[in-house]
Design a protein around this motif. Structure first.
Motif, PDB file in Angstrom:
ATOM      1  N   ASP A 159     -17.998   7.034 -39.123  1.00 11.12           N
ATOM      2  CA  ASP A 159     -17.990   7.921 -40.286  1.00 11.12           C
ATOM      3  C   ASP A 159     -17.150   9.149 -39.968  1.00 11.12           C
ATOM      4  O   ASP A 159     -17.443   9.896 -39.029  1.00 11.12           O
ATOM      5  N   GLY A 160     -16.117   9.380 -40.769  1.00 10.79           N
ATOM      6  CA  GLY A 160     -15.225  10.503 -40.538  1.00 10.79           C
ATOM      7  C   GLY A 160     -15.850  11.858 -40.795  1.00 10.79           C
ATOM      8  O   GLY A 160     -15.287  12.888 -40.393  1.00 10.79           O
ATOM      9  N   ASP A 161     -17.019  11.890 -41.456  1.00  9.24           N
ATOM     10  CA  ASP A 161     -17.679  13.164 -41.725  1.00  9.24           C
ATOM     11  C   ASP A 161     -18.666  13.568 -40.631  1.00  9.24           C
ATOM     12  O   ASP A 161     -19.197  14.680 -40.659  1.00  9.24           O
ATOM     13  N   ALA A 162     -18.945  12.666 -39.696  1.00  6.01           N
ATOM     14  CA  ALA A 162     -19.851  12.978 -38.581  1.00  6.01           C
ATOM     15  C   ALA A 162     -19.009  13.561 -37.446  1.00  6.01           C
ATOM     16  O   ALA A 162     -18.610  12.866 -36.510  1.00  6.01           O
ATOM     17  N   VAL A 185     -27.066  -1.973 -40.699  1.00  9.02           N
ATOM     18  CA  VAL A 185     -26.362  -0.998 -39.866  1.00  9.02           C
ATOM     19  C   VAL A 185     -27.208  -0.704 -38.632  1.00  9.02           C
ATOM     20  O   VAL A 185     -28.305  -0.152 -38.730  1.00  9.02           O
ATOM     21  N   ALA A 186     -26.680  -1.076 -37.467  1.00 10.15           N
ATOM     22  CA  ALA A 186     -27.391  -0.857 -36.202  1.00 10.15           C
ATOM     23  C   ALA A 186     -26.981   0.436 -35.528  1.00 10.15           C
ATOM     24  O   ALA A 186     -27.741   0.982 -34.724  1.00 10.15           O
ATOM     25  N   GLY A 187     -25.779   0.914 -35.831  1.00 11.63           N
ATOM     26  CA  GLY A 187     -25.303   2.128 -35.186  1.00 11.63           C
ATOM     27  C   GLY A 187     -24.198   2.792 -35.985  1.00 11.63           C
ATOM     28  O   GLY A 187     -23.451   2.120 -36.703  1.00 11.63           O
ATOM     29  N   VAL A 188     -24.111   4.120 -35.863  1.00 13.36           N
ATOM     30  CA  VAL A 188     -23.079   4.887 -36.556  1.00 13.36           C
ATOM     31  C   VAL A 188     -22.499   5.909 -35.576  1.00 13.36           C
ATOM     32  O   VAL A 188     -23.246   6.583 -34.856  1.00 13.36           O
ATOM     33  N   GLY A 189     -21.192   5.994 -35.555  1.00 10.75           N
ATOM     34  CA  GLY A 189     -20.509   6.985 -34.735  1.00 10.75           C
ATOM     35  C   GLY A 189     -19.709   7.928 -35.603  1.00 10.75           C
ATOM     36  O   GLY A 189     -19.651   7.773 -36.835  1.00 10.75           O
ATOM     37  N   GLY A 190     -19.089   8.906 -34.976  1.00  7.15           N
ATOM     38  CA  GLY A 190     -18.350   9.892 -35.739  1.00  7.15           C
ATOM     39  C   GLY A 190     -17.018  10.254 -35.108  1.00  7.15           C
ATOM     40  O   GLY A 190     -16.574   9.641 -34.133  1.00  7.15           O
ATOM     41  N   MET A 191     -16.390  11.264 -35.680  1.00  8.65           N
ATOM     42  CA  MET A 191     -15.086  11.735 -35.229  1.00  8.65           C
ATOM     43  C   MET A 191     -15.274  12.823 -34.177  1.00  8.65           C
ATOM     44  O   MET A 191     -15.990  13.807 -34.413  1.00  8.65           O
ATOM     45  N   THR A 192     -14.641  12.646 -33.039  1.00  5.07           N
ATOM     46  CA  THR A 192     -14.722  13.617 -31.948  1.00  5.07           C
ATOM     47  C   THR A 192     -13.384  14.320 -31.819  1.00  5.07           C
ATOM     48  O   THR A 192     -12.374  13.691 -31.493  1.00  5.07           O
ATOM     49  N   LEU A 193     -13.371  15.618 -32.086  1.00  6.91           N
ATOM     50  CA  LEU A 193     -12.136  16.408 -32.080  1.00  6.91           C
ATOM     51  C   LEU A 193     -12.051  17.223 -30.799  1.00  6.91           C
ATOM     52  O   LEU A 193     -13.053  17.760 -30.336  1.00  6.91           O
ATOM     53  N   PRO A 194     -10.861  17.332 -30.222  1.00  5.77           N
ATOM     54  CA  PRO A 194     -10.732  18.052 -28.947  1.00  5.77           C
ATOM     55  C   PRO A 194     -10.735  19.562 -29.110  1.00  5.77           C
ATOM     56  O   PRO A 194     -10.185  20.109 -30.074  1.00  5.77           O
ATOM     57  N   MET A 195     -11.378  20.240 -28.163  1.00  5.25           N
ATOM     58  CA  MET A 195     -11.245  21.684 -27.996  1.00  5.25           C
ATOM     59  C   MET A 195     -10.405  21.898 -26.736  1.00  5.25           C
ATOM     60  O   MET A 195     -10.902  21.809 -25.615  1.00  5.25           O
ATOM     61  N   TRP A 196      -9.132  22.145 -26.932  1.00  3.50           N
ATOM     62  CA  TRP A 196      -8.194  22.275 -25.825  1.00  3.50           C
ATOM     63  C   TRP A 196      -8.370  23.614 -25.118  1.00  3.50           C
ATOM     64  O   TRP A 196      -9.057  24.503 -25.634  1.00  3.50           O
ATOM     65  N   PRO A 197      -7.766  23.777 -23.939  1.00  2.06           N
ATOM     66  CA  PRO A 197      -7.834  25.077 -23.260  1.00  2.06           C
ATOM     67  C   PRO A 197      -7.403  26.206 -24.195  1.00  2.06           C
ATOM     68  O   PRO A 197      -6.431  26.082 -24.942  1.00  2.06           O
ATOM     69  N   LEU A 216     -25.705  14.973 -38.271  1.00  7.12           N
ATOM     70  CA  LEU A 216     -26.811  14.033 -38.446  1.00  7.12           C
ATOM     71  C   LEU A 216     -26.959  13.603 -39.906  1.00  7.12           C
ATOM     72  O   LEU A 216     -27.363  12.468 -40.180  1.00  7.12           O
ATOM     73  N   ARG A 217     -26.645  14.477 -40.837  1.00  8.85           N
ATOM     74  CA  ARG A 217     -26.717  14.102 -42.250  1.00  8.85           C
ATOM     75  C   ARG A 217     -25.747  12.960 -42.547  1.00  8.85           C
ATOM     76  O   ARG A 217     -26.077  12.023 -43.295  1.00  8.85           O
ATOM     77  N   ALA A 218     -24.540  13.013 -41.968  1.00  8.74           N
ATOM     78  CA  ALA A 218     -23.569  11.936 -42.168  1.00  8.74           C
ATOM     79  C   ALA A 218     -24.069  10.626 -41.573  1.00  8.74           C
ATOM     80  O   ALA A 218     -23.927   9.559 -42.180  1.00  8.74           O
TER      81      ALA A 218
END
Length: 369
Positions: A239-242, A126-138, A114-116
């Motif tokens: 944002d790559g930090d979110a 700026v109407a919206g901000v998204g972030g980086m979603t990293l996978p947690m594999w099996p 949320l800080r990012a």
């Protein structure tokens, strides 16, 4: 000179930072530990949220259990149609924050998530901000452990054939998507000014997860395009930090799901273009298909030549994934042309695809999400 988005400079700019309402949508007791881990990760945010809103999708038993288990969370029932779009719209309707952030129920957010996001909302455009979603594999850290320590110590093992260019099939950031201005955000890791929802009109119940048995998507894509069409001055940023980590269950790490998800994405894109037009609806996809995917095939072949034979699998998966997505889109477009016109500002419904889209979810069967 371009004017700020509707309603002028946001109120949070006068307070030094936005108040966040974090919305999490849940639908099944099978994700009990996942939901509690997601909530724990929001509680641990460096930029504390104003509130956590947990929306339960037409599951009264789960609603009662979570309401008792999470007394400090606003637990509400989905007031709209079954599915992720209805759940998100319900969450927005009850939220009080300046900004509404969305987190998947099977994901955990890094402490600085949320800080990012917050840093960008000082800009009124700026109407919206998204972030980086990293996978947690099996094999990654179990959700029961993430309740006490929301940052995973292990992210599991990626199948060697699985190309990073197609990580979107498991709800994660994919190779080729870069930080900066973007056409659309990924819904499981996104935030929007609350004042923009009346402008855009909310998420369409005719697109996305929770209604049919196929793994449809793109509800957030259609929403973001519609938002930009109605408020051209507004910007959406990545944002790559979110950072968040999104769980990939074993069944979604299989090639059969990969292929089915690509086909369903093509069907979903047909619905998106029906709503917002092909130019906006396919702009990012054309660039990805023409630039990123060919490079991915060459990279896989190069890896194979250097001794990593799994590179052949990755190159083949990219080719199959593109073909099945295109096939789904072609069939979806043909079916959509035979159905009734879409309602203004939205999509008539997934049912417009008829048998192509897959049968409606039988009673008692959980949707694919």
């Amino acid at each position: 000179m371009t004017s700020p988005p509707p309603n002028g400079p946001p109120a949070e700019s006068r307070r030094g930072g936005p108040r966040f309402s974090v919305v999490i949508c849940a639908f099944t007791e099978r994700r009990w530990d996942d939901v509690h881990a997601a909530v724990a990760s929001v509680r641990a945010q460096e930029h504390a949220p104003e509130e956590i809103v947990l929306v339960i999708d037409h599951n009264p038993a789960l609603y009662e259990r979570l309401k008792a288990s999470l007394p400090d969370v606003l637990v509400v029932e989905n007031r709209e149609e079954r599915g992720l779009s209805g759940g998100r719209n319900t969450g927005v309707a009850v939220a009080h924050g300046d900004v509404v952030a969305f987190l998947d129920d099977d994901a955990v957010a890094a402490p600085g998530w949320l800080r990012a996001f917050s840093a960008h909302y000082a800009d009124p455009f700026v109407a919206g901000v998204g972030g980086m979603t990293l996978p947690m594999w099996p094999g990654s850290t179990p959700s029961a452990e993430l309740v006490d320590a929301p940052v995973p110590s292990s992210t599991g093992t990626r199948p060697r054939w699985f190309p990073e260019e197609f990580d979107w099939t498991v709800g994660c950031t994919y190779r080729g998507l870069e930080a900066g201005p973007v056409r659309n955000l990924m819904g499981g890791n996104a935030s929007f000014r609350r004042e923009m929802f009346p402008v855009a009109g909310g998420f369409s119940s005719g697109i996305g997860r929770g209604v049919h048995s196929r793994p449809f998507g793109c509800e957030e894509t259609e929403f973001c395009i519609r938002l930009r069409q109605r408020s051209p001055e507004s910007e959406l940023l990545l944002d790559g930090d979110a950072v968040i980590w999104h769980r990939v269950p074993p069944e979604r790490a299989r090639f059969s799901y990969f292929r089915e998800r690509c086909y369903a994405e093509g069907l979903s894109k047909a619905l998106v273009t029906r709503s917002v037009g092909t130019q906006d609806g396919l702009a990012s996809e054309r660039a990805h298909a023409l630039r990123t995917l060919p490079r991915g095939v060459l990279r896989g072949l190069g890896d194979a030549c250097r001794g990593d034979l799994a590179g052949l699998g990755r190159a083949s998966a990219i080719t199959v994934g593109l073909a099945w997505t295109a096939w789904g889109y072609a069939l979806g477009r043909r079916a959509a042309r035979r159905s009734a016109p879409a309602a203004p500002g939205g999509v008539g419904g997934v049912g417009g695809l008829g048998g192509v889209g897959g049968a409606a979810r039988p009673s008692g069967e959980e949707p694919v999400r």
